[in-house]
Design a protein around this motif. Structure first.
Motif, PDB file in Angstrom:
ATOM      1  N   LYS A  18       0.831  -1.204   0.000  1.00 46.32           N
ATOM      2  CA  LYS A  18       0.000   0.000   0.000  1.00 46.32           C
ATOM      3  C   LYS A  18       0.866   1.255   0.000  1.00 46.32           C
ATOM      4  O   LYS A  18       0.665   2.174  -0.804  1.00 46.32           O
ATOM      5  CB  LYS A  18      -0.917  -0.008   1.223  1.00 46.32           C
ATOM      6  N   THR A  19       1.858   1.285   0.875  1.00 46.76           N
ATOM      7  CA  THR A  19       2.716   2.472   0.999  1.00 46.76           C
ATOM      8  C   THR A  19       3.430   2.779  -0.312  1.00 46.76           C
ATOM      9  O   THR A  19       3.542   3.950  -0.719  1.00 46.76           O
ATOM     10  CB  THR A  19       3.750   2.260   2.116  1.00 46.76           C
ATOM     11  N   ASN A  20       3.902   1.731  -0.974  1.00 45.19           N
ATOM     12  CA  ASN A  20       4.664   1.910  -2.226  1.00 45.19           C
ATOM     13  C   ASN A  20       3.781   1.922  -3.462  1.00 45.19           C
ATOM     14  O   ASN A  20       4.294   1.949  -4.582  1.00 45.19           O
ATOM     15  CB  ASN A  20       5.717   0.811  -2.344  1.00 45.19           C
ATOM     16  N   ALA A  21       2.462   1.874  -3.251  1.00 51.63           N
ATOM     17  CA  ALA A  21       1.500   1.934  -4.365  1.00 51.63           C
ATOM     18  C   ALA A  21       1.800   0.889  -5.432  1.00 51.63           C
ATOM     19  O   ALA A  21       1.814   1.187  -6.629  1.00 51.63           O
ATOM     20  CB  ALA A  21       1.471   3.334  -4.969  1.00 51.63           C
ATOM     21  N   ILE A  62      -5.890 -11.229  -0.080  1.00 55.08           N
ATOM     22  CA  ILE A  62      -7.321 -11.127   0.183  1.00 55.08           C
ATOM     23  C   ILE A  62      -7.548 -10.422   1.520  1.00 55.08           C
ATOM     24  O   ILE A  62      -6.929 -10.770   2.536  1.00 55.08           O
ATOM     25  CB  ILE A  62      -7.969 -12.526   0.205  1.00 55.08           C
ATOM     26  N   GLY A  63      -8.443  -9.417   1.478  1.00 52.13           N
ATOM     27  CA  GLY A  63      -8.733  -8.637   2.673  1.00 52.13           C
ATOM     28  C   GLY A  63      -8.299  -7.193   2.542  1.00 52.13           C
ATOM     29  O   GLY A  63      -8.176  -6.481   3.548  1.00 52.13           O
ATOM     30  N   VAL A  64      -8.075  -6.741   1.294  1.00 56.59           N
ATOM     31  CA  VAL A  64      -7.650  -5.367   1.043  1.00 56.59           C
ATOM     32  C   VAL A  64      -8.590  -4.726   0.027  1.00 56.59           C
ATOM     33  O   VAL A  64      -9.044  -5.370  -0.920  1.00 56.59           O
ATOM     34  CB  VAL A  64      -6.194  -5.297   0.531  1.00 56.59           C
ATOM     35  N   SER A  65      -8.902  -3.466   0.241  1.00 51.37           N
ATOM     36  CA  SER A  65      -9.661  -2.718  -0.755  1.00 51.37           C
ATOM     37  C   SER A  65      -8.672  -2.037  -1.695  1.00 51.37           C
ATOM     38  O   SER A  65      -7.532  -1.735  -1.319  1.00 51.37           O
ATOM     39  CB  SER A  65     -10.560  -1.684  -0.083  1.00 51.37           C
ATOM     40  N   GLU A  66      -9.101  -1.827  -2.936  1.00 48.50           N
ATOM     41  CA  GLU A  66      -8.203  -1.216  -3.920  1.00 48.50           C
ATOM     42  C   GLU A  66      -8.981  -0.258  -4.812  1.00 48.50           C
ATOM     43  O   GLU A  66     -10.196  -0.373  -4.973  1.00 48.50           O
ATOM     44  CB  GLU A  66      -7.513  -2.296  -4.763  1.00 48.50           C
ATOM     45  N   ASP A  67      -8.243   0.662  -5.383  1.00 50.35           N
ATOM     46  CA  ASP A  67      -8.807   1.611  -6.338  1.00 50.35           C
ATOM     47  C   ASP A  67      -7.841   1.705  -7.505  1.00 50.35           C
ATOM     48  O   ASP A  67      -6.669   2.042  -7.322  1.00 50.35           O
ATOM     49  CB  ASP A  67      -8.997   2.981  -5.691  1.00 50.35           C
ATOM     50  N   GLN A  68      -8.347   1.328  -8.689  1.00 52.82           N
ATOM     51  CA  GLN A  68      -7.532   1.313  -9.903  1.00 52.82           C
ATOM     52  C   GLN A  68      -6.268   0.477  -9.710  1.00 52.82           C
ATOM     53  O   GLN A  68      -5.189   0.833 -10.168  1.00 52.82           O
ATOM     54  CB  GLN A  68      -7.180   2.739 -10.339  1.00 52.82           C
ATOM     55  N   GLY A  69      -6.445  -0.639  -8.993  1.00 52.88           N
ATOM     56  CA  GLY A  69      -5.355  -1.603  -8.852  1.00 52.88           C
ATOM     57  C   GLY A  69      -4.363  -1.299  -7.759  1.00 52.88           C
ATOM     58  O   GLY A  69      -3.366  -2.012  -7.613  1.00 52.88           O
ATOM     59  N   ILE A  70      -4.593  -0.271  -6.941  1.00 49.89           N
ATOM     60  CA  ILE A  70      -3.670   0.092  -5.863  1.00 49.89           C
ATOM     61  C   ILE A  70      -4.406  -0.015  -4.531  1.00 49.89           C
ATOM     62  O   ILE A  70      -5.544   0.440  -4.390  1.00 49.89           O
ATOM     63  CB  ILE A  70      -3.122   1.518  -6.071  1.00 49.89           C
TER      64      ILE A  70
END
Length: 369
Positions: A18-21, A62-70
């Protein structure tokens, strides 16, 4: 894919995505939830798994939300019984995918809440595919995610699988000729020999190169000397050597056991070869080879070849209480290749050894003896 050994990955590594996108793509995919309650959901999950296996492997988070693949947030999924959940996934994959996919790694990283976890599934690239979901569709992956393979892509993957198998067969034939010519990795001397080759499919489908030959990494038990051996390093790899017996790892990560002491000692002591103690010795020793392969990151599937060489006119028995009245007419006993998908389950290999050694001794197999 997370560029780290699976067992070394922690929750901090997921936060780093997440931090490193890090964007999802060919080798990594993010999902908020995992539902396996109906046929459509199970089929969708199996398609995700096979898409990685049919391409180059990867990580399913599994268990993470994402927006445009990030990743935007680590939310976790609720799991009451982790072991039961893993068994459910394994059962689903086993029931919906053919041929079976082996080597799946799964781990839960606990969030703050007691029952909330990030589920991480690592799927290795498969070398026995392509894999099909419910006998209907083949899937692959590209940077946009999974997609159904077309006819040409399916054919290419079947061709690659066949090419790997042919390379492995050629390698085995070459090793037999080397041993018979007295050109093994270490000097064995003359007489009958026992040869076992354990070949990871990865060794012929990827650029595998073993560079770190630190002796303490490996268990190099030999067929004759057990854990009494000398470490020896050479241009072609590392070995454990005990008299006329060695356990060798070559630069492709392929294991070779070669031994002339067991057969020759039996011949001189009893005037015949007794198969049962040989089988027992093999099954006691080869787990050390699987330890070494996992140490090298080679998690299977594996092909095991077994050969008993230069035994023409030698008498063979299955156990020490009876032996054949005729000598072996064959110079070499070449056992069929056995595919091992689970290194902790050698039952198929055990059965083939006992059956064919009994046949060689002229008996109908009694696999309970």
């Amino acid at each position: 894919m997370l560029n780290k050994p699976f067992n070394d990955i922690r929750l901090d590594d997921i936060y780093a995505l997440k931090t490193n996108a890090i964007e999802e793509g060919k080798s990594i995919d993010y999902k908020l939830e995992l539902h396996l309650n109906n046929g459509r959901e199970r089929k969708e999950f199996a398609a995700d798994i096979t898409s990685f296996a049919n391409t180059s492997g990867g990580d399913l988070i599994i268990g993470v939300s994402e927006d445009q693949g990030i990743i935007t947030e680590l939310q976790g999924i609720e799991v009451e019984d982790k072991d039961k959940f893993i068994l459910k996934i394994e059962s689903l994959v086993r029931d919906t995918v053919a041929p079976q996919i082996t080597g799946l790694d799964m781990n839960f990283y606990q969030m703050g809440d007691e029952n909330k976890y990030i589920l991480h599934i690592r799927i290795p690239q498969s070398y026995v595919g392509p894999h099909v979901v419910n006998g209907e569709k083949f899937y692959g992956r590209n940077n946009a995610g999974k997609y159904p393979l077309d006819f040409v892509e399916i054919k290419q993957r079947f061709t690659l699988s066949n090419q790997v198998q042919e390379k492995i067969k050629y390698y085995h034939s070459e090793r037999i000729m080397k041993i018979k010519a007295g050109e093994g990795y270490w000097e064995l001397g003359g007489g009958a020999s026992l040869l076992i080759n354990i070949v990871p499919l990865q060794s012929f489908s990827e650029s595998v190169y073993v560079s770190s030959l630190t002796p303490t990494r490996f268990k190099l038990n030999t067929l004759f000397g057990n854990d009494s051996y000398d470490h020896k390093i050479q241009f072609e790899g590392i070995s454990g050597v005990f008299y006329h017996s060695y356990h060798h790892i070559n630069r492709q990560g392929i294991i070779e056991f070669a031994d002339k002491d067991i057969l020759e000692n039996m011949k001189s002591r009893m005037s015949y070869i007794s198969a049962k103690p040989i089988i027992n010795r093999i099954l006691e020793t080869i787990p050390s080879a699987f330890h070494n392969l996992k140490e090298l990151g080679l998690h299977g599937p594996y092909v095991i070849f077994t050969s008993v060489l230069d035994v023409k006119n030698v008498q063979i028995s299955y156990n020490e209480h009876s032996y054949t009245s005729t000598n072996l007419r064959q110079n070499d006993l070449i056992f069929p290749a056995i595919m091992i998908t689970n290194s902790s389950d050698l039952s198929d290999y055990d059965r083939v050894l006992r059956e064919l050694f009994s046949n060689a001794a002229g008996f109908t197999p009694n696999l309970s003896s």
